[in-house]
Scaffold this active site. Structure first.
Site, PDB file in Angstrom:
ATOM      1  N   ASP A 158      19.639   4.568 -36.438  1.00 48.62           N
ATOM      2  CA  ASP A 158      21.004   5.091 -36.543  1.00 48.62           C
ATOM      3  C   ASP A 158      21.981   4.028 -37.044  1.00 48.62           C
ATOM      4  O   ASP A 158      21.664   2.844 -37.099  1.00 48.62           O
ATOM      5  CB  ASP A 158      21.442   5.608 -35.164  1.00 48.62           C
ATOM      6  CG  ASP A 158      22.736   6.406 -35.247  1.00 48.62           C
ATOM      7  OD1 ASP A 158      23.032   6.966 -36.315  1.00 48.62           O
ATOM      8  OD2 ASP A 158      23.457   6.460 -34.232  1.00 48.62           O
ATOM      9  N   GLU A 161      24.282   3.174 -42.286  1.00 47.33           N
ATOM     10  CA  GLU A 161      24.916   3.318 -43.621  1.00 47.33           C
ATOM     11  C   GLU A 161      25.138   1.946 -44.257  1.00 47.33           C
ATOM     12  O   GLU A 161      25.066   1.868 -45.490  1.00 47.33           O
ATOM     13  CB  GLU A 161      26.217   4.087 -43.486  1.00 47.33           C
ATOM     14  CG  GLU A 161      26.039   5.566 -43.174  1.00 47.33           C
ATOM     15  CD  GLU A 161      25.544   5.856 -41.752  1.00 47.33           C
ATOM     16  OE1 GLU A 161      25.760   4.993 -40.868  1.00 47.33           O
ATOM     17  OE2 GLU A 161      24.941   6.901 -41.533  1.00 47.33           O
ATOM     18  N   ASP A 285      26.096  13.622 -37.372  1.00 46.75           N
ATOM     19  CA  ASP A 285      27.029  14.131 -36.359  1.00 46.75           C
ATOM     20  C   ASP A 285      27.735  15.413 -36.799  1.00 46.75           C
ATOM     21  O   ASP A 285      28.793  15.369 -37.418  1.00 46.75           O
ATOM     22  CB  ASP A 285      28.070  13.061 -36.030  1.00 46.75           C
ATOM     23  CG  ASP A 285      27.428  11.805 -35.486  1.00 46.75           C
ATOM     24  OD1 ASP A 285      26.207  11.808 -35.262  1.00 46.75           O
ATOM     25  OD2 ASP A 285      28.146  10.809 -35.284  1.00 46.75           O
TER      26      ASP A 285
HETATM   27  C1  GLC Z   1      25.996   8.114 -33.726  1.00 46.93           C
HETATM   28  C2  GLC Z   1      24.785   9.013 -33.885  1.00 46.93           C
HETATM   29  C3  GLC Z   1      24.666   9.916 -32.676  1.00 46.93           C
HETATM   30  C4  GLC Z   1      24.570   9.059 -31.418  1.00 46.93           C
HETATM   31  C5  GLC Z   1      25.775   8.116 -31.318  1.00 46.93           C
HETATM   32  C6  GLC Z   1      25.631   7.119 -30.176  1.00 46.93           C
HETATM   33  O1  GLC Z   1      27.159   8.862 -33.753  1.00 46.93           O
HETATM   34  O2  GLC Z   1      24.830   9.753 -35.072  1.00 46.93           O
HETATM   35  O3  GLC Z   1      23.543  10.757 -32.781  1.00 46.93           O
HETATM   36  O4  GLC Z   1      24.515   9.879 -30.283  1.00 46.93           O
HETATM   37  O5  GLC Z   1      25.909   7.381 -32.511  1.00 46.93           O
HETATM   38  O6  GLC Z   1      24.518   6.319 -30.351  1.00 46.93           O
END
Ligand code: GLC
Length: 509
Positions: A158, A161, A285
């Site tokens: 995650d 980007e 998200d």
């Molecule tokens: C980002 C991710 C989401 C996750 C959050 C906290 O927004 O896309 O899925 O829950 O970070 O880690």
């Protein structure tokens, strides 16, 4: 041209529960108990950033998870795979081995002056591993072993980007804008910038507001750091979309080396063409909005066309509070997406399926997924091996039919099925266009399967909240098994074929 697609393990076709906010082993045990006690099938629980020690990659908080290795095994014994998150930013902290090694080896992204670029993400100030540098990539990928050694066999990557909350430079620019405002003749007179803005009857001036708004993911920041690509210095903004790709490549290559004979689950938020060789992708998200069910549907063939076959959205919606009917309708689409995961943001209402009234409806809808897993996984593997799409727009199969070409709220799935999920609120069904005669199939809450041949043309089909519809193409059939509590428990001995009599189906595992 872009290479073969990664193939996820079969267990990854099970249902997964996730939530940003599960903090401890007890929290996770509670989720598993909630599902198992209510006999709602479950194969995965996702671990969001709170499992880590101070949001440091490849660490586990020892107070919240006193014996993590043992916990992983306990969960495995219940047929539950724990899937931890890994974030791109590495926390700057003396004594943290990954930070220290990265600095020493020069493996972090650098500013023009050669210093390590600093950006704030969940852990506070971080450095970004330079995953475009093959050595740094191998080094970062090797760290996944810390968790695979403890029995972990799946990850989600995650913030790659890479997401930036703010940089040192961004904060300095903001400070400057506030100071300029305070010193301006019509601003406040004293030096206490923030206090001054609060006491001022005028709104925060545009110069300051613009600085605040541009702190996050600012193009200026993306021009401030560099990669070392085989000795060549490359400015980040020119290769921005390759960052998430290469972070997941780091993991994919490492996992391949760690366990060459074993498939692991891997998917990423950010990506680019070619990353499908290493993992899947989730759509990031979203919100608990009805319009996002349709968006989910529309994104699936686009991602497939780019090679990403293991895909799905946060079912129920990530941001905002979901509702029972929204979650049920979304799950009825999720039954068909390779990644079927309920995920929600911190601060939103509890979204696990057992939190709602009439739990039997959730048990049934997710149960249908398990009844279809042999078919869905088989079509998924075929698509990967044959370089085909798992989800296709109708126009791909019926190119001469303008009505089919223009239909964007139905999809072809594999070689036998068309799906047409309900994505609006307060309806008892929906209108469907059939480019040819098909068999309308509904999985009913009592376990029975309703089948009706429908002619080519437009139909309004009734679909209750607790029913899962699909259409079988003319002269084809699909395998269906009995529902099971986990993928391991699926009994292929219960297989039967529904659709058109006399049709044959090739089951691939
Ligand atoms: C980002 C991710 C989401 C996750 C959050 C906290 O927004 O896309 O899925 O829950 O970070 O880690």
């Amino acid at each position: 041209m872009i290479g073969k697609s990664y193939i996820a393990p079969k267990y990854a076709f099970g249902f997964g529960q996730s939530r940003w906010g599960y903090k401890t082993a007890e929290d996770i045990e509670g989720v598993v108990k909630g599902y198992r006690d209510n006999r709602i099938p479950l194969d995965m629980v996702y671990m969001d950033i709170d499992y880590m020690q101070d949001y440091k990659d490849f660490t586990v908080n020892p107070e919240r998870f006193p014996d993590f290795g043992q916990f992983v095994q306990q969960m495995k014994a219940k047929n539950i795979h724990l899937i931890p998150i890994i974030d791109a930013g590495v926390k700057i902290e003396e004594g943290y081995d990954i930070y220290e090694e990265g600095v020493e080896k020069g493996y972090f992204c650098k500013r023009a002056d050669g210093s390590d670029f600093v950006a704030a993400v969940w852990p506070g100030w971080t450095h970004f591993p330079d995953v475009l540098n093959p050595d740094a990539r191998a080094w970062f990928g090797g760290k996944y072993k810390v968790l695979t050694d403890l029995g972990i066999d799946g990850f989600w990557n995650d913030m790659n980007e890479p997401a930036i909350f703010y940089s040192e430079e961004g904060i300095r620019a903001l400070n400057q804008a506030i100071a300029d405002y305070v010193k301006a003749p019509d601003g406040g007179a004293d030096d206490d910038g923030a206090e001054d803005i609060m006491n001022n009857a005028n709104a925060i001036p545009w110069e300051v507001r613009s600085c605040i708004e541009h702190l996050q993911n600012s193009p200026e920041d993306y021009r401030r750091f560099y990669h070392n690509v085989n000795g060549q210095r490359v400015r980040h903004d020119l290769v921005h979309n390759l960052y998430g790709f290469n972070m997941t490549r780091a993991a994919g290559e490492a996992l391949q080396a760690i366990a060459p004979d074993r498939k692991m689950l891997l998917f990423s938020r950010s990506s680019y063409i070619g990353m499908h060789r290493y993992g899947g992708i989730w759509t990031g998200d979203n919100q608990s909005w009805w319009s996002h069910i349709l968006l989910n549907l529309k994104m699936m063939p686009s991602l497939n066309m780019c090679g990403f076959l293991y895909t799905g959205a946060d079912l129920g919606g990530f941001g905002s509070d979901t509702t029972r009917d929204l979650l049920l309708r979304w799950l009825a689409l999720g039954v068909f997406t390779p990644l079927m995961r309920n995920h929600a943001a911190l601060g939103t209402r509890e979204q696990e399926c057992y939190q709602f009234e009439h739990i039997e409806d959730f048990r049934h809808v997710i149960g249908v997924r398990y009844r279809l897993i042999p078919y869905l996984y088989s079509e998924y593997v075929k698509a990967a091996e044959r370089d085909e799409m798992y989800f296709r727009p109708l126009g791909f199969d019926y190119p001469g039919d303008r009505r089919a070409v223009e239909t964007e709220d139905q999809l072809m799935l594999g070689n036998e099925v068309m799906i047409a999920p309900v994505y609006t609120q307060n309806v008892s069904g929906r209108t469907v266009y059939l480019p040819e005669e098909m068999k309308f199939v509904k999985f009913m809450p009592d376990g029975s399967i309703y089948e009706e041949v429908l002619e080519q043309g437009t139909h309004y089909v009734e679909v209750a909240l607790c029913e899962v519809p699909l259409f079988v193409r003319k002269d084809r059939c699909i395998p269906v098994v009995d529902a099971a509590q986990s993928v391991d428990a699926i009994d292929l001995g219960t297989v039967r074929y529904i659709g058109y009599d006399g049709a044959e189906y090739e089951l691939v595992e």
